[in-house]
Write an enzyme that holds these catalytic residues in place. Structure first.
Site, PDB file in Angstrom:
ATOM      1  N   PRO A  53       0.786  -1.229   0.000  1.00 38.80           N
ATOM      2  CG  PRO A  53       0.144  -0.852   2.225  1.00 38.80           C
ATOM      3  CD  PRO A  53       0.888  -1.828   1.348  1.00 38.80           C
ATOM      4  CB  SER A  54       4.277   2.062   1.060  1.00 44.14           C
ATOM      5  OG  SER A  54       5.221   1.650   0.095  1.00 44.14           O
ATOM      6  CB  CYS A  55       4.047   6.550  -1.705  1.00 42.18           C
ATOM      7  SG  CYS A  55       2.347   7.107  -1.581  1.00 42.18           S
ATOM      8  CG  ASP A  56       9.006   3.783  -0.875  1.00 42.25           C
ATOM      9  OD1 ASP A  56       8.596   4.945  -1.118  1.00 42.25           O
ATOM     10  OD2 ASP A  56       9.963   3.529  -0.137  1.00 42.25           O
TER      11      ASP A  56
ATOM     12  CG  ASN B 294       3.811   5.707   2.908  1.00 43.93           C
ATOM     13  OD1 ASN B 294       3.688   5.404   1.713  1.00 43.93           O
ATOM     14  ND2 ASN B 294       4.267   6.883   3.254  1.00 43.93           N
TER      15      ASN B 294
END
Ligand SMILES: *Cc1c(COP(=O)(O)O)cnc(C)c1O
Length: 397
Positions: free
Chosen positions: A340-343, A381
């Site tokens: 789910p993270s932005c990475d 995050n």
């Protein structure tokens, strides 16, 4: 939903506890993500390990999953514990475990942790260098010390890459120094590497330990413990030798390759005792097509507990099921499965076959998820780690 497929799905792998079958988890009214562990399965795993390795005392490597419910279950089943830090020892003390029963097997320890563990009553420390012996003599005078040997770990999925371990030819000098510093020469240990898939690795390591024991006898040093370390495998998607086969190999090696049998034969199983006893439930939060590929976004990523999927260049496969009716029987597509993270670094699976209709709101169930998942998890995050749930024993649902 195709009515004919409701309640139908491909058979579960043998490693997956029936108590954690997807249709039983679907009725648990808990939001994803969660990690549900069957404590009875943990207890059965320890019983089977003990039966396969009679006379070998299990010291559970708690870094693998330090949930108090699991520690309590293993303790009730007769296991003791292996720690790598004072923090782990404090968890055990809160549980009522006696530090005198605990092994401190991290070969390089913070001086303050040595001193506090010693003050708490822990008396056995591992080492692999003169520096560590001086540290132990200074902060835990008179303690028993056991030497971590470097062994071939190439048969394991997670080799320790030379971070730890003395060479066999260094053993005599190290134990001579230990004695000079007032420490008690106590034992040998090794680690064949985590998820070790060949029984021969234990035979080789025990043979090497036997040669070291024989050399030490020439100096009048007779050790009290041989610690076989961890590395006992769990079932994921590839075959591994059953613990009974490892037990047969270990028993034969101990009988044939040691100059004498130390009073304590120890082992430090981690993954083997807990991996198969838990299922991770991850919710699907997005489905997209990127550059012609299907992507599935989950509410759990590498940072929320699936770290092992990104530790190996070849990836890491968990047995996977889903809430889609007829999973394994309906048409499939391959997906890149990410967190789910932005990475992008939290992407767990590439080319994973899943039901073609899977979408937001569905749940992915990952089997054999009890080891090195929650203990690695962060809320990176702002996405929380899976909630721990337990069934069986003291756990309710
Ligand atoms: C991690 C570790 C273990 C447990 O390893 P598994 O592969 O999970 O069995 C045992 N002993 C030591 C010293 C360790 O660092």
């Amino acid at each position: 939903m195709t009515a004919a497929l409701t309640g139908l799905a491909a058979a579960l792998p043998a490693s997956w506890p029936a108590s954690l079958a997807p249709d039983r988890l679907e009725v648990i009214d808990v939001p994803t993500p969660y990690l549900v562990t069957d404590l009875d399965a943990v207890a059965r795993r320890l019983d089977r390990f003990t039966a396969a390795l009679p006379g070998v005392r299990a010291f559970y490597a708690m870094k693998c999953n330090p949930a108090p419910e699991i520690l309590h279950t293993l303790r009730a089943g007769g296991a003791s514990f292996e720690v790598a830090s004072l923090g782990e020892l404090r968890v055990l003390e809160r549980l009522g475990a006696d530090p005198a029963e605990v092994l401190y097997s991290n070969p390089v320890k913070p001086p303050a942790h040595i001193a506090a563990a010693y003050a708490a009553g822990l008396w056995r420390f591992s080492f692999d260098s003169p520096n560590e012996l001086h540290k132990i003599a200074g902060h835990a005078p008179g303690s028993a010390v056991y030497l971590r040997l470097h062994v071939d770990d190439s048969a394991s999925s997670f080799p320790l890459s030379r971070k730890f371990g003395a060479e066999p030819h260094e053993a005599r000098e190290l134990f001579t120094l230990a004695r000079r510093l007032g420490l008690r020469p106590y034992g040998l240990t090794f680690h064949v590497g985590s998820q070790c898939a060949t029984t021969a690795a234990w035979r080789r390591a025990i043979g090497l330990a036997g040669r070291v024991l024989a050399g030490l006898l020439d100096d009048g040093v007779r050790l009290e413990m041989l610690d076989l370390g961890g590395g006992f495998p769990a079932r994921y998607t590839a075959g591994v030798p059953p613990i009974e086969d490892i037990g047969t190999t270990v028993r034969a090696a101990i009988a044939e390759l040691l100059p004498y049998r130390p009073g304590l034969i120890a082992a430090e199983p981690g993954r083997h005792l807990v991996a198969e006893a838990a299922v991770l439930a991850a919710g699907v939060i997005g489905r997209e097509v990127r550059a012609g590929q299907n992507w599935l976004f989950l509410d759990v990523g590498a940072y929320q507990g699936l770290m092992e999927t990104i530790q190996l260049p070849s990836g890491w496969d968990f047995p996977v099921r889903s809430s889609v009716p007829g999973h394994g029987l309906v048409p499939e597509l391959t997906f890149t499965v990410t967190g789910p993270s932005c990475d992008s670094s939290d992407t767990m699976f590439h080319g994973l076959a899943l039901p073609a209709t899977i979408d937001v709101g569905d749940v992915l169930y990952l089997g054999s998820a009890g080891a090195y998942t929650l203990s690695y998890a962060s809320a990176f995050n702002g996405f929380p780690p899976p909630a721990p749930l337990f069934v069986g024993r003291s756990g309710g649902t």
